[in-house]
Design an enzyme around this catalytic site. Sequence first.
Site, PDB file in Angstrom:
ATOM      1  N   GLY A 171       0.854  -1.202   0.000  1.00  0.00           N
ATOM      2  CA  GLY A 171       0.000   0.000   0.000  1.00  0.00           C
ATOM      3  C   GLY A 171       0.875   1.233   0.000  1.00  0.00           C
ATOM      4  O   GLY A 171       0.618   2.210   0.699  1.00  0.00           O
ATOM      5  N   ASP A 194       0.971  -1.662  -4.759  1.00  0.00           N
ATOM      6  CA  ASP A 194      -0.320  -1.003  -4.492  1.00  0.00           C
ATOM      7  C   ASP A 194      -1.334  -1.531  -5.506  1.00  0.00           C
ATOM      8  O   ASP A 194      -1.020  -2.411  -6.327  1.00  0.00           O
ATOM      9  CB  ASP A 194      -0.191   0.539  -4.563  1.00  0.00           C
ATOM     10  CG  ASP A 194      -1.201   1.252  -3.668  1.00  0.00           C
ATOM     11  OD1 ASP A 194      -2.415   1.156  -3.948  1.00  0.00           O
ATOM     12  OD2 ASP A 194      -0.791   1.903  -2.690  1.00  0.00           O
ATOM     13  N   ASP A 215      -3.205  -7.060  -4.977  1.00  0.00           N
ATOM     14  CA  ASP A 215      -4.175  -6.898  -3.894  1.00  0.00           C
ATOM     15  C   ASP A 215      -3.570  -7.475  -2.619  1.00  0.00           C
ATOM     16  O   ASP A 215      -3.296  -8.675  -2.544  1.00  0.00           O
ATOM     17  CB  ASP A 215      -5.466  -7.652  -4.283  1.00  0.00           C
ATOM     18  CG  ASP A 215      -6.554  -7.508  -3.225  1.00  0.00           C
ATOM     19  OD1 ASP A 215      -6.268  -6.991  -2.119  1.00  0.00           O
ATOM     20  OD2 ASP A 215      -7.694  -7.935  -3.504  1.00  0.00           O
ATOM     21  N   MET A 216      -3.355  -6.608  -1.634  1.00  0.00           N
ATOM     22  CA  MET A 216      -2.663  -7.033  -0.403  1.00  0.00           C
ATOM     23  C   MET A 216      -3.467  -8.043   0.412  1.00  0.00           C
ATOM     24  O   MET A 216      -2.928  -8.660   1.322  1.00  0.00           O
ATOM     25  CB  MET A 216      -2.329  -5.810   0.455  1.00  0.00           C
ATOM     26  CG  MET A 216      -3.514  -5.076   0.995  1.00  0.00           C
ATOM     27  SD  MET A 216      -3.010  -3.513   1.726  1.00  0.00           S
ATOM     28  CE  MET A 216      -4.602  -2.761   2.048  1.00  0.00           C
ATOM     29  N   HIS A 233      -4.465   1.275   9.635  1.00  0.00           N
ATOM     30  CA  HIS A 233      -5.480   2.109  10.316  1.00  0.00           C
ATOM     31  C   HIS A 233      -6.707   2.364   9.415  1.00  0.00           C
ATOM     32  O   HIS A 233      -7.720   2.852   9.896  1.00  0.00           O
ATOM     33  CB  HIS A 233      -4.877   3.423  10.855  1.00  0.00           C
ATOM     34  CG  HIS A 233      -4.576   4.472   9.831  1.00  0.00           C
ATOM     35  ND1 HIS A 233      -4.277   5.769  10.175  1.00  0.00           N
ATOM     36  CD2 HIS A 233      -4.509   4.433   8.474  1.00  0.00           C
ATOM     37  CE1 HIS A 233      -4.057   6.483   9.078  1.00  0.00           C
ATOM     38  NE2 HIS A 233      -4.178   5.697   8.040  1.00  0.00           N
TER      39      HIS A 233
HETATM   40  C1  LIG Z   1      -3.476   5.787   3.494  1.00  0.00           C
HETATM   41  S1  LIG Z   1      -2.678   5.269   2.025  1.00  0.00           S
HETATM   42  C2  LIG Z   1      -1.009   5.050   2.576  1.00  0.00           C
HETATM   43  C3  LIG Z   1       0.011   5.256   1.491  1.00  0.00           C
HETATM   44  C4  LIG Z   1       1.474   5.100   1.918  1.00  0.00           C
HETATM   45  N1  LIG Z   1       1.719   3.870   2.631  1.00  0.00           N
HETATM   46  C5  LIG Z   1       1.913   6.264   2.767  1.00  0.00           C
HETATM   47  O1  LIG Z   1       1.844   6.190   3.993  1.00  0.00           O
HETATM   48  O2  LIG Z   1       2.323   7.294   2.187  1.00  0.00           O
HETATM   49  C6  LIG Z   1      -3.255   3.577   1.864  1.00  0.00           C
HETATM   50  C7  LIG Z   1      -2.806   2.902   0.577  1.00  0.00           C
HETATM   51  O3  LIG Z   1      -3.337   1.571   0.559  1.00  0.00           O
HETATM   52  C8  LIG Z   1      -3.639   1.262  -0.798  1.00  0.00           C
HETATM   53  N2  LIG Z   1      -4.550   0.116  -0.872  1.00  0.00           N
HETATM   54  C9  LIG Z   1      -5.879   0.096  -0.588  1.00  0.00           C
HETATM   55  N3  LIG Z   1      -6.384  -1.152  -0.794  1.00  0.00           N
HETATM   56  C10 LIG Z   1      -5.339  -1.915  -1.240  1.00  0.00           C
HETATM   57  C11 LIG Z   1      -5.229  -3.280  -1.636  1.00  0.00           C
HETATM   58  N4  LIG Z   1      -6.296  -4.104  -1.592  1.00  0.00           N
HETATM   59  N5  LIG Z   1      -4.007  -3.744  -2.023  1.00  0.00           N
HETATM   60  C12 LIG Z   1      -2.931  -2.917  -2.058  1.00  0.00           C
HETATM   61  N6  LIG Z   1      -2.984  -1.614  -1.688  1.00  0.00           N
HETATM   62  C13 LIG Z   1      -4.169  -1.117  -1.286  1.00  0.00           C
HETATM   63  C14 LIG Z   1      -4.244   2.544  -1.305  1.00  0.00           C
HETATM   64  O4  LIG Z   1      -4.296   2.600  -2.722  1.00  0.00           O
HETATM   65  C15 LIG Z   1      -3.306   3.581  -0.682  1.00  0.00           C
HETATM   66  O5  LIG Z   1      -2.232   3.892  -1.520  1.00  0.00           O
END
Ligand SMILES: C[S@@+](CC[C@H](N)C(=O)[O-])C[C@H]1O[C@@H](n2cnc3c(N)ncnc32)[C@H](O)[C@@H]1O
Length: 328
Positions: A171, A194, A215-216, A233
């Site tokens: 992510g 991501d 997809d994580m 969070h």
């Molecule tokens: C709040 S952001 C945090 C971004 C980064 N880690 C930072 O702190 O700058 C959450 C991230 O989780 C990603 N995300 C959401 N669902 C996801 C999934 N199923 N698989 C991978 N990434 C995902 C979003 O696209 C987003 O970039």
Amino acid sequence: MAVIKCAIQLNIPDTVDLKTPITLSQLCTTLKCDPCFLYRIMRFLTHRNIFKQIRIPSSEESDPLYAYAHTPLSRLLMKQGEQSMAALLLLESSPVMLAPWQNLSERVVAEGRASFEKAHGKDVWSYAEENAEHSQLINEAMACDARRTVRVMLEECKEAFEGVTSVVDVGGGNGTAMTLLRKACPWITCINFDTPHVIAAAPNSSHAIQHVPGDMFLAVPKADAAFLMWVLHDWGDEECIQILKTCKEAIPHKNGRVIIAEAVIEEEGFKDKLKDVGLMLDMVMMAHTNIGKERTLKEWEYLITQAGFSTFTLKNINSLKSIIIAFP
Ligand SMILES: C[S@@+](CC[C@H](N)C(=O)[O-])C[C@H]1O[C@@H](n2cnc3c(N)ncnc32)[C@H](O)[C@@H]1O
């Protein structure tokens, strides 16, 4: 927040010189603003210590001349520079992110509905997938926060990456954290992971890091360490346990680790100077995610043990976020 947004939109922070104070009339001429309205905006901002007002010696004692100069707070509002938090403020003050606050009570009532979903018909990540402009706003906002956190983490918790030759940022948004880690530790292979639409829009000019879509909840690329910053969070406990389990599968059983950069809310009675910010962020999670939340140490311990990790460490750094390292 509206006044700060107005200041950023008008480009006030980037127009006030870092060295020489600027007068109201110079500011008005440069920004093509009405002096009466701009004066009131600046009076409010200086009252809040966002900019300071400096008296300039003048021949007319009865009509003193004032000029404006930067403060540490106003520097954060500049669009350029390593310290810039402007993108985060523009995201949080965008109509899309303000709308869910109008129905926060919908979230709180028994069997209520997520505020963001009530406002936009879908959750924030599905909304971002379908709205490229909003997705970019989110990625830029996260990037400006990542710049600060990664710098502090590398200064104060370098041990997190000791002996690590590869890291996957799960992510990781547009790859800012991994780009900075790679710059500081060129021997580490850095993977930014991501969702496909975020990876497709991520800049990849230097090729110093790898961008991988996926997809994580299903699987993440293999590496010595998985890094999760401001991801858990966003989610409820069951989802976090699933994410932590897929990260655990991606790292070696021996010497592997999951590095988590998140706020740790202090228990009742403990007075931390950042507790107020942590609790505010918890309200943001309530408004903007389905069941995401900020967590206490006890709640982090629960997730980590439920995901099958044997032990973990916690280090507080000069940031709202602490560094939790979980070991298989
Ligand atoms: C709040 S952001 C945090 C971004 C980064 N880690 C930072 O702190 O700058 C959450 C991230 O989780 C990603 N995300 C959401 N669902 C996801 C999934 N199923 N698989 C991978 N990434 C995902 C979003 O696209 C987003 O970039």
